[in-house]
Enzyme design. Structure first.
Site, short mmCIF file in Angstrom:
data_model
loop_
_atom_site.label_atom_id
_atom_site.label_comp_id
_atom_site.label_asym_id
_atom_site.label_seq_id
_atom_site.Cartn_x
_atom_site.Cartn_y
_atom_site.Cartn_z
N ASP A 103 -3.69 -13.56 1.86
CA ASP A 103 -4.64 -12.90 2.74
C ASP A 103 -4.29 -13.26 4.17
O ASP A 103 -4.32 -14.44 4.53
CB ASP A 103 -6.06 -13.39 2.39
CG ASP A 103 -7.11 -12.49 2.98
OD1 ASP A 103 -6.87 -11.96 4.08
OD2 ASP A 103 -8.16 -12.33 2.33
N ASN A 151 -2.56 -8.90 -0.04
CA ASN A 151 -3.41 -9.69 -0.94
C ASN A 151 -3.81 -8.89 -2.19
O ASN A 151 -4.57 -9.37 -3.02
CB ASN A 151 -4.66 -10.20 -0.21
CG ASN A 151 -5.57 -9.07 0.22
OD1 ASN A 151 -5.26 -7.89 0.04
ND2 ASN A 151 -6.70 -9.42 0.81
N GLN A 159 -4.07 -8.37 29.00
CA GLN A 159 -4.18 -9.77 29.41
C GLN A 159 -2.83 -10.50 29.33
O GLN A 159 -2.54 -11.36 30.14
CB GLN A 159 -5.18 -10.54 28.53
CG GLN A 159 -6.57 -9.92 28.45
CD GLN A 159 -7.26 -9.83 29.80
OE1 GLN A 159 -7.18 -10.74 30.61
NE2 GLN A 159 -7.91 -8.70 30.05
N GLY A 207 -3.70 -2.88 -2.37
CA GLY A 207 -2.26 -2.67 -2.56
C GLY A 207 -1.93 -2.78 -4.04
O GLY A 207 -2.70 -3.35 -4.82
N TYR A 221 -15.19 0.24 8.11
CA TYR A 221 -13.83 0.70 8.41
C TYR A 221 -13.75 1.21 9.86
O TYR A 221 -12.92 0.74 10.64
CB TYR A 221 -13.45 1.80 7.43
CG TYR A 221 -12.02 2.23 7.46
CD1 TYR A 221 -10.97 1.32 7.26
CD2 TYR A 221 -11.67 3.57 7.64
CE1 TYR A 221 -9.64 1.73 7.26
CE2 TYR A 221 -10.35 3.99 7.63
CZ TYR A 221 -9.34 3.07 7.44
OH TYR A 221 -8.02 3.47 7.43
N TYR A 241 -4.76 -7.46 24.47
CA TYR A 241 -3.54 -8.28 24.46
C TYR A 241 -2.45 -7.65 25.33
O TYR A 241 -1.63 -8.35 25.92
CB TYR A 241 -3.04 -8.51 23.02
CG TYR A 241 -3.64 -9.75 22.39
CD1 TYR A 241 -5.01 -9.85 22.17
CD2 TYR A 241 -2.84 -10.85 22.02
CE1 TYR A 241 -5.58 -10.98 21.60
CE2 TYR A 241 -3.40 -11.99 21.46
CZ TYR A 241 -4.76 -12.05 21.25
OH TYR A 241 -5.33 -13.17 20.69
N ARG A 281 -9.38 9.05 -3.32
CA ARG A 281 -9.02 9.98 -2.25
C ARG A 281 -8.83 11.39 -2.83
O ARG A 281 -8.48 11.56 -3.99
CB ARG A 281 -7.71 9.54 -1.60
CG ARG A 281 -7.88 8.46 -0.57
CD ARG A 281 -6.55 8.33 0.14
NE ARG A 281 -6.60 7.40 1.23
CZ ARG A 281 -5.98 6.23 1.23
NH1 ARG A 281 -5.31 5.84 0.18
NH2 ARG A 281 -6.05 5.45 2.28
N LYS A 336 -11.82 -0.88 12.79
CA LYS A 336 -10.60 -0.30 13.37
C LYS A 336 -10.78 -0.11 14.87
O LYS A 336 -9.84 -0.30 15.65
CB LYS A 336 -10.27 1.04 12.70
CG LYS A 336 -9.68 0.91 11.29
CD LYS A 336 -8.29 0.29 11.30
CE LYS A 336 -7.65 0.32 9.91
NZ LYS A 336 -6.37 -0.42 9.86
N GLY A 339 0.83 -1.21 0.00
CA GLY A 339 0.00 0.00 0.00
C GLY A 339 0.85 1.25 0.00
O GLY A 339 2.09 1.19 -0.02
N1 UDP Z 1 -13.42 14.83 -1.61
C1 UDP Z 1 -13.85 15.65 -2.65
N2 UDP Z 1 -13.62 15.23 -3.94
C2 UDP Z 1 -13.00 14.05 -4.23
C3 UDP Z 1 -12.57 13.23 -3.17
C4 UDP Z 1 -12.81 13.66 -1.87
O1 UDP Z 1 -14.43 16.72 -2.43
O2 UDP Z 1 -12.84 13.74 -5.44
C5 UDP Z 1 -13.62 15.28 -0.22
C6 UDP Z 1 -14.44 14.28 0.60
O3 UDP Z 1 -15.81 14.56 0.51
C7 UDP Z 1 -13.89 14.50 2.00
C8 UDP Z 1 -12.44 14.92 1.78
O4 UDP Z 1 -12.37 15.35 0.41
O5 UDP Z 1 -14.59 15.53 2.66
C9 UDP Z 1 -11.44 13.80 2.00
O6 UDP Z 1 -11.90 12.65 1.31
P1 UDP Z 1 -11.02 11.35 1.15
O7 UDP Z 1 -11.82 10.40 0.30
O8 UDP Z 1 -9.66 11.68 0.67
O9 UDP Z 1 -10.82 10.74 2.61
P2 UDP Z 1 -11.62 10.80 3.99
O10 UDP Z 1 -10.90 11.81 4.81
O11 UDP Z 1 -13.05 11.21 3.74
O12 UDP Z 1 -11.51 9.42 4.51
#
Ligand code: UDP
Length: 316
Positions: free
Chosen positions: A56, A32, A162, A36, A145, A159, A186, A149, A10
């Site tokens: 995996d 996996n 204990q 990545g 997610y 862990y 992203r 997490k 990744g």
């Molecule tokens: N965002 C956006 N346009 C994009 C991708 C993301 O406006 O093409 C905005 C999204 O709505 C969020 C922020 O950017 O408020 C960060 O989004 P990202 O998917 O990077 O990660 P997040 O912090 O939400 O997990």
């Protein structure tokens, strides 16, 4: 030392492998390839200190060998990545984490769980210190997610309690840099791809939501300091850059570096999209002497150069 990096192909995992290898460690990377990418570790193929296992970690038979440290990073991490793989995301952070914890216990290895600022949900406390419990929708589109997490953190702490395991947890806040996946949706890679093509940047909502972006090299230094610091078993540490920006502001900087003046297009806000996010890194400064030092513009310039070269995204 012998070090395992789960999720080694990744964005974070591959840079972590580079850093460990540069310091003379032997690295076993496991991935996996759900999210990545082979391109991220292609340059390590002939390095005798590097081994890649494509498997995996949830249930594949794996020969782990001798282990001194385990960095457990494996998990889809972008909203598109985990929303497309919600069950796998749940399982890698729960069953996968338990398996890695058991391995650490069996081999006497030190353990680091890579968690996320997403465990704070849409935060009502700002900036977010580690002591904040969060505001998470337990069944929303991000819950696979966020909640897995949170489970991963909880079982890691058990862990420690204990079994006295030497484990610690880091919460990552919006990491970016070379090797960001242009397809994972992203905000940084998406905006760069659009800006390099001279197209308007797609903004969800009004663009006034905020994020605090941490450059990958800074994050790796923080992660390694967390792992290598003795006497902090059971500690949870935010790793991020408190330089908080609106998404609009971020887009303006990226468009400026790319020389694009195509502006923005506005799309509907995504469900449960946190309105603001900024780490309180007091603890990292005090415990590790760590803080992020790369200015946003400098980190973005490096990232954009990578996109133009390695990913072959054409410049406008
Ligand atoms: N965002 C956006 N346009 C994009 C991708 C993301 O406006 O093409 C905005 C999204 O709505 C969020 C922020 O950017 O408020 C960060 O989004 P990202 O998917 O990077 O990660 P997040 O912090 O939400 O997990």
């Amino acid at each position: 030392m012998n070090v395992i990096v789960t999720g080694g192909a990744g964005l974070v995992g591959s840079h972590l492998c580079d850093s460990l290898l540069a310091d003379g460690h032997s690295v076993l990377a496991i991935d996996n390839f759900i999210t990545g990418r082979a391109i991220n570790i292609a340059h390590l193929r002939d390095n005798p200190a590097f081994t890649l296992i494509e498997a995996d970690i949830i249930d594949a038979p794996i020969d782990f060998g001798d282990v001194d440290q385990i960095y457990h990073l494996a998990s889809p991490a972008s909203p598109i990545g985990y929303m497309n793989n919600p069950i796998d995301t749940h399982l890698v952070n729960s069953v996968g984490t338990k398996r890695m914890l058991d391995l650490a216990r069996e081999r006497g290895a030190r353990f680091l769980f890579s968690s996320t600022s997403e465990i704070y949900g849409n935060p009502e406390v700002h900036p977010q210190p580690e002591s904040y419990f969060g505001n998470v929708n337990p069944v929303g589109p991000r819950s696979c997610y966020d909640e897995s997490k949170r489970f991963g953190e909880s079982i890691t702490i058990e862990y420690v309690r204990q079994y006295d395991l030497d484990a610690r947890i880091v919460r990552l806040f919006n990491i970016y840099g070379p090797r960001n996946d242009p397809e994972d949706g992203r905000v940084v890679p998406a905006f760069i791809s659009y800006a390099l093509r001279g197209e308007p940047l797609p903004v969800y909502g009004d663009g006034l939501q905020t994020r605090s972006l941490c450059y990958i090299a800074d994050l790796i230094a923080g992660m390694r300091a967390t792992m290598d610091t003795a006497g902090i078993a059971g500690e949870i540490i935010n790793l991020g850059n408190p330089d908080e920006r609106t998404i609009h502001e971020l887009g303006t900087v990226i468009a400026d570096i790319c020389g694009s003046d195509a502006g923005f297009t506005h799309l509907p806000m995504r469900q449960d999209d946190p309105e603001r996010r900024c780490p309180d890194i007091t603890k990292a400064v005090e415990l590790l002497g760590w803080s992020a030092s790369t200015p946003l513009r400098a980190g973005l310039e490096e990232t954009i150069r990578y996109f133009a070269e390695a990913e072959g995204v054409a410049s406008a």
